[in-house]
Design a protein around this motif. Structure first.
Motif, PDB file in Angstrom:
ATOM      1  N   LEU A  61       0.743  -1.162  -0.050  1.00 58.64           N
ATOM      2  CA  LEU A  61       0.077  -0.086  -0.148  1.00 58.64           C
ATOM      3  C   LEU A  61       0.821   1.346   0.103  1.00 58.64           C
ATOM      4  CD1 LEU A  61      -2.664  -1.069   2.759  1.00 58.64           C
ATOM      5  CD2 LEU A  61      -2.885  -1.103   0.211  1.00 58.64           C
ATOM      6  N   LYS A  62       1.658   1.096   0.773  1.00 63.07           N
ATOM      7  CA  LYS A  62       2.688   2.511   0.880  1.00 63.07           C
ATOM      8  C   LYS A  62       3.425   2.862  -0.064  1.00 63.07           C
ATOM      9  CE  LYS A  62       6.249   1.836   3.518  1.00 63.07           C
ATOM     10  NZ  LYS A  62       7.288   1.534   4.636  1.00 63.07           N
ATOM     11  N   CYS A  63       3.901   2.078  -1.026  1.00 66.57           N
ATOM     12  CA  CYS A  63       5.007   2.187  -1.874  1.00 66.57           C
ATOM     13  C   CYS A  63       3.938   2.730  -3.352  1.00 66.57           C
ATOM     14  CB  CYS A  63       6.127   0.980  -2.510  1.00 66.57           C
ATOM     15  SG  CYS A  63       5.249  -0.055  -3.055  1.00 66.57           S
ATOM     16  N   GLN A  64       2.636   2.215  -3.386  1.00 68.94           N
ATOM     17  CA  GLN A  64       1.879   2.537  -4.368  1.00 68.94           C
ATOM     18  C   GLN A  64       0.981   3.657  -3.891  1.00 68.94           C
ATOM     19  OE1 GLN A  64       0.998  -1.546  -6.952  1.00 68.94           O
ATOM     20  NE2 GLN A  64       1.216  -1.779  -4.739  1.00 68.94           N
ATOM     21  N   HIS A  65       1.352   4.287  -2.811  1.00 74.99           N
ATOM     22  CA  HIS A  65       0.271   5.304  -2.419  1.00 74.99           C
ATOM     23  C   HIS A  65      -1.163   5.173  -2.656  1.00 74.99           C
ATOM     24  CE1 HIS A  65       4.003   7.997  -2.269  1.00 74.99           C
ATOM     25  NE2 HIS A  65       4.258   7.111  -3.053  1.00 74.99           N
ATOM     26  N   THR A  66      -1.608   3.971  -2.023  1.00 70.34           N
ATOM     27  CA  THR A  66      -3.034   3.553  -2.177  1.00 70.34           C
ATOM     28  C   THR A  66      -3.530   2.834  -0.785  1.00 70.34           C
ATOM     29  OG1 THR A  66      -4.716   2.212  -3.438  1.00 70.34           O
ATOM     30  CG2 THR A  66      -2.595   1.358  -3.161  1.00 70.34           C
ATOM     31  N   ALA A  67      -4.799   2.936  -0.812  1.00 66.38           N
ATOM     32  CA  ALA A  67      -5.657   2.402   0.256  1.00 66.38           C
ATOM     33  C   ALA A  67      -6.322   1.174   0.056  1.00 66.38           C
ATOM     34  CB  ALA A  67      -6.394   3.250   1.324  1.00 66.38           C
ATOM     35  N   LYS A  68      -6.413   0.975  -1.296  1.00 70.50           N
ATOM     36  CA  LYS A  68      -6.903  -0.074  -1.672  1.00 70.50           C
ATOM     37  C   LYS A  68      -6.013  -0.939  -2.873  1.00 70.50           C
ATOM     38  CE  LYS A  68      -9.136   2.357  -5.798  1.00 70.50           C
ATOM     39  NZ  LYS A  68     -10.107   2.776  -6.604  1.00 70.50           N
ATOM     40  N   LEU A  69      -6.560  -2.056  -3.215  1.00 69.07           N
ATOM     41  CA  LEU A  69      -5.646  -2.727  -4.084  1.00 69.07           C
ATOM     42  C   LEU A  69      -6.405  -3.131  -5.641  1.00 69.07           C
ATOM     43  CD1 LEU A  69      -3.512  -4.718  -1.624  1.00 69.07           C
ATOM     44  CD2 LEU A  69      -2.604  -2.883  -3.531  1.00 69.07           C
ATOM     45  N   THR A  70      -6.018  -2.723  -6.475  1.00 67.05           N
ATOM     46  CA  THR A  70      -6.918  -3.213  -7.848  1.00 67.05           C
ATOM     47  C   THR A  70      -5.948  -3.250  -9.059  1.00 67.05           C
ATOM     48  OG1 THR A  70      -8.796  -2.610  -9.108  1.00 67.05           O
ATOM     49  CG2 THR A  70      -7.678  -0.927  -8.339  1.00 67.05           C
ATOM     50  N   ALA A  71      -6.579  -3.304 -10.199  1.00 67.55           N
ATOM     51  CA  ALA A  71      -5.675  -3.592 -11.277  1.00 67.55           C
ATOM     52  C   ALA A  71      -4.842  -2.301 -11.559  1.00 67.55           C
ATOM     53  CB  ALA A  71      -6.831  -3.380 -12.714  1.00 67.55           C
ATOM     54  N   GLY A  72      -3.524  -2.749 -12.031  1.00 66.21           N
ATOM     55  CA  GLY A  72      -2.445  -1.863 -11.895  1.00 66.21           C
ATOM     56  C   GLY A  72      -1.492  -1.731 -10.813  1.00 66.21           C
ATOM     57  N   HIS A  73      -1.978  -2.564  -9.763  1.00 64.11           N
ATOM     58  CA  HIS A  73      -0.995  -2.703  -8.470  1.00 64.11           C
ATOM     59  C   HIS A  73      -0.221  -3.877  -8.286  1.00 64.11           C
ATOM     60  CE1 HIS A  73      -4.111   0.393  -6.497  1.00 64.11           C
ATOM     61  NE2 HIS A  73      -3.105   0.963  -7.200  1.00 64.11           N
ATOM     62  N   CYS A  74       0.602  -3.704  -7.830  1.00 64.30           N
ATOM     63  CA  CYS A  74       1.400  -5.012  -7.382  1.00 64.30           C
ATOM     64  C   CYS A  74       1.209  -5.596  -5.919  1.00 64.30           C
ATOM     65  CB  CYS A  74       3.042  -4.818  -7.649  1.00 64.30           C
ATOM     66  SG  CYS A  74       3.446  -4.376  -9.293  1.00 64.30           S
ATOM     67  N   LEU A  75       1.479  -6.783  -5.603  1.00 70.18           N
ATOM     68  CA  LEU A  75       1.441  -7.309  -4.189  1.00 70.18           C
ATOM     69  C   LEU A  75       2.916  -7.924  -3.899  1.00 70.18           C
ATOM     70  CD1 LEU A  75      -1.532  -9.573  -4.697  1.00 70.18           C
ATOM     71  CD2 LEU A  75      -1.516  -7.390  -3.718  1.00 70.18           C
ATOM     72  N   TYR A  76       3.323  -6.815  -3.061  1.00 69.38           N
ATOM     73  CA  TYR A  76       4.978  -7.196  -2.677  1.00 69.38           C
ATOM     74  C   TYR A  76       5.236  -8.166  -1.637  1.00 69.38           C
ATOM     75  CZ  TYR A  76       6.465  -2.959  -5.623  1.00 69.38           C
ATOM     76  OH  TYR A  76       6.634  -2.151  -6.627  1.00 69.38           O
ATOM     77  N   SER A  77       6.484  -8.540  -1.788  1.00 65.05           N
ATOM     78  CA  SER A  77       6.902  -9.495  -0.555  1.00 65.05           C
ATOM     79  C   SER A  77       7.764  -8.329   0.431  1.00 65.05           C
ATOM     80  CB  SER A  77       7.861 -10.565  -1.227  1.00 65.05           C
ATOM     81  OG  SER A  77       9.218  -9.946  -1.458  1.00 65.05           O
ATOM     82  N   ASP A  78       8.379  -8.937   1.632  1.00 65.61           N
ATOM     83  CA  ASP A  78       9.161  -8.437   2.587  1.00 65.61           C
ATOM     84  C   ASP A  78      10.311  -8.128   2.074  1.00 65.61           C
ATOM     85  OD1 ASP A  78       9.920 -10.883   2.746  1.00 65.61           O
ATOM     86  OD2 ASP A  78       8.833 -11.334   4.814  1.00 65.61           O
ATOM     87  N   MET A  79      10.800  -8.496   0.855  1.00 67.97           N
ATOM     88  CA  MET A  79      12.079  -8.493   0.233  1.00 67.97           C
ATOM     89  C   MET A  79      11.882  -7.454  -0.992  1.00 67.97           C
ATOM     90  SD  MET A  79      14.227 -10.095   2.086  1.00 67.97           S
ATOM     91  CE  MET A  79      15.582 -10.278   1.029  1.00 67.97           C
ATOM     92  N   GLY A  80      10.760  -6.732  -1.079  1.00 70.72           N
ATOM     93  CA  GLY A  80      10.686  -5.584  -2.276  1.00 70.72           C
ATOM     94  C   GLY A  80      10.493  -5.953  -3.551  1.00 70.72           C
ATOM     95  N   ARG A  81      10.093  -7.554  -3.543  1.00 68.54           N
ATOM     96  CA  ARG A  81       9.862  -8.207  -5.046  1.00 68.54           C
ATOM     97  C   ARG A  81       8.406  -8.398  -5.137  1.00 68.54           C
ATOM     98  NH1 ARG A  81      15.447 -10.865  -3.949  1.00 68.54           N
ATOM     99  NH2 ARG A  81      14.408 -12.298  -2.350  1.00 68.54           N
ATOM    100  N   VAL A  82       8.047  -8.515  -6.276  1.00 70.94           N
ATOM    101  CA  VAL A  82       6.694  -8.630  -6.654  1.00 70.94           C
ATOM    102  C   VAL A  82       6.176 -10.155  -6.708  1.00 70.94           C
ATOM    103  CG1 VAL A  82       4.906  -7.984  -8.441  1.00 70.94           C
ATOM    104  CG2 VAL A  82       6.970  -6.618  -8.036  1.00 70.94           C
ATOM    105  N   LEU A  83       5.490 -10.452  -5.590  1.00 74.80           N
ATOM    106  CA  LEU A  83       4.896 -12.007  -5.719  1.00 74.80           C
ATOM    107  C   LEU A  83       3.966 -11.871  -6.721  1.00 74.80           C
ATOM    108  CD1 LEU A  83       4.554 -12.136  -1.912  1.00 74.80           C
ATOM    109  CD2 LEU A  83       5.879 -13.603  -3.387  1.00 74.80           C
ATOM    110  N   ALA A  84       2.944 -11.043  -7.195  1.00 73.10           N
ATOM    111  CA  ALA A  84       1.997 -11.152  -8.012  1.00 73.10           C
ATOM    112  C   ALA A  84       1.588  -9.709  -8.493  1.00 73.10           C
ATOM    113  CB  ALA A  84       0.606 -11.923  -7.660  1.00 73.10           C
ATOM    114  N   ALA A  85       0.899  -9.466  -9.752  1.00 76.56           N
ATOM    115  CA  ALA A  85       0.671  -8.241 -10.216  1.00 76.56           C
ATOM    116  C   ALA A  85      -0.803  -8.544 -10.450  1.00 76.56           C
ATOM    117  CB  ALA A  85       1.363  -7.773 -11.469  1.00 76.56           C
ATOM    118  N   ILE A  86      -1.740  -7.328 -10.156  1.00 76.23           N
ATOM    119  CA  ILE A  86      -2.987  -7.280 -10.259  1.00 76.23           C
ATOM    120  C   ILE A  86      -3.425  -6.931 -11.891  1.00 76.23           C
ATOM    121  CG2 ILE A  86      -5.528  -6.842  -9.615  1.00 76.23           C
ATOM    122  CD1 ILE A  86      -4.128  -6.288  -6.844  1.00 76.23           C
TER     123      ILE A  86
END
Length: 239
Positions: A61-86
């Protein structure tokens, strides 16, 4: 008949109350479809090859400046990697605040629903469902950290209270997740903890698996400089 932009190689219907886990391999795309409307899917994600690396929702949420997650957002791991992209989301909002109900909370909210009387219709809870799946991969309670609730919306009001939005997802709505790395997906189809429905009535979802090209996540990559770095960090694993 449902059409897909990429080759479909497997489908599975996940009944309401059920749970599942699998590795979504690098380059694969998962579509989750709400079959009846009102579904909720609670999920967590981990690096399939190094399971101490797992979903970090505050960073997502913090690095994408959002309070919701939807298309265009990424789901990050605690190592700064993208586990999945919406890569697609017809609902426009997925909740990252609500978490899960445990057995005691389910009983308090819905009453007693034991296996002895209800057999496979007994009342399940999100914590136990995800722990069952995590156990299949040698993981346990300490590994159940953060969960995302797909198909659900929770609004923050001006008085600092959170409010569940009923009827947010309708029959046929779907969310697509693209894996830029080998990602362990652990999920369950159960009602959102804040759902005001007093009756235990989890809804089914369809899981559709596709082979995709990296370009499917290009909008996610280019949406923010932070996401460009996240994809770069992920791709270094396979360099």
């Amino acid at each position: 008949m449902t059409t897909f932009a990429y080759p479909l190689f497997a489908e599975e219907r996940l009944p309401g109350g059920a749970h599942s886990s699998f590795v979504l391999k690098r380059g694969q795309l998962l579509r989750l479809t709400d079959l009846e409307g009102g579904a909720n899917v609670s999920l967590t994600l981990l690096n399939a090859l190094e399971k101490t690396e797992r979903l970090n929702l505050p960073d997502s949420l913090k690095c994408q400046h959002t309070a919701k997650l939807t298309a265009g957002h990424c789901l990050y791991s605690d190592m700064g990697r993208v586990l999945a992209a919406i890569t697609a989301d017809t609902t426009g909002w997925n909740d990252s605040f609500g978490g899960l109900l445990n057995a005691e909370e389910v009983q308090h909210k819905y009453g007693t629903g034991r296996y002895q009387e209800l057999r496979n219709g007994f009342y399940r809870n999100g914590t136990d469902n995800l722990l069952v799946e995590l156990g299949k991969w040698g993981l346990g309670l300490s590994d159940l950290t953060m969960t995302l609730n797909l198909f659900s919306r929770v609004d923050a009001h001006a008085d600092a209270t959170l409010h569940f939005v009923p009827g947010h997802s309708r029959a046929g709505d779907y969310v697509e997740l693209y894996a830029p790395m080998d990602t362990l997906v652990v999920l369950t189809a159960l009602q959102h903890p804040m759902d005001p429905n007093p009756r235990y009535a989890p809804k089914p979802v369809q899981l559709s698996f596709m082979h995709a090209q990296p370009e499917v996540a290009e909008a996610c990559r280019q949406s923010r400089p932070e996401n460009q770095r996240g994809f770069f960090n992920t791709e270094r694993l396979y360099a």
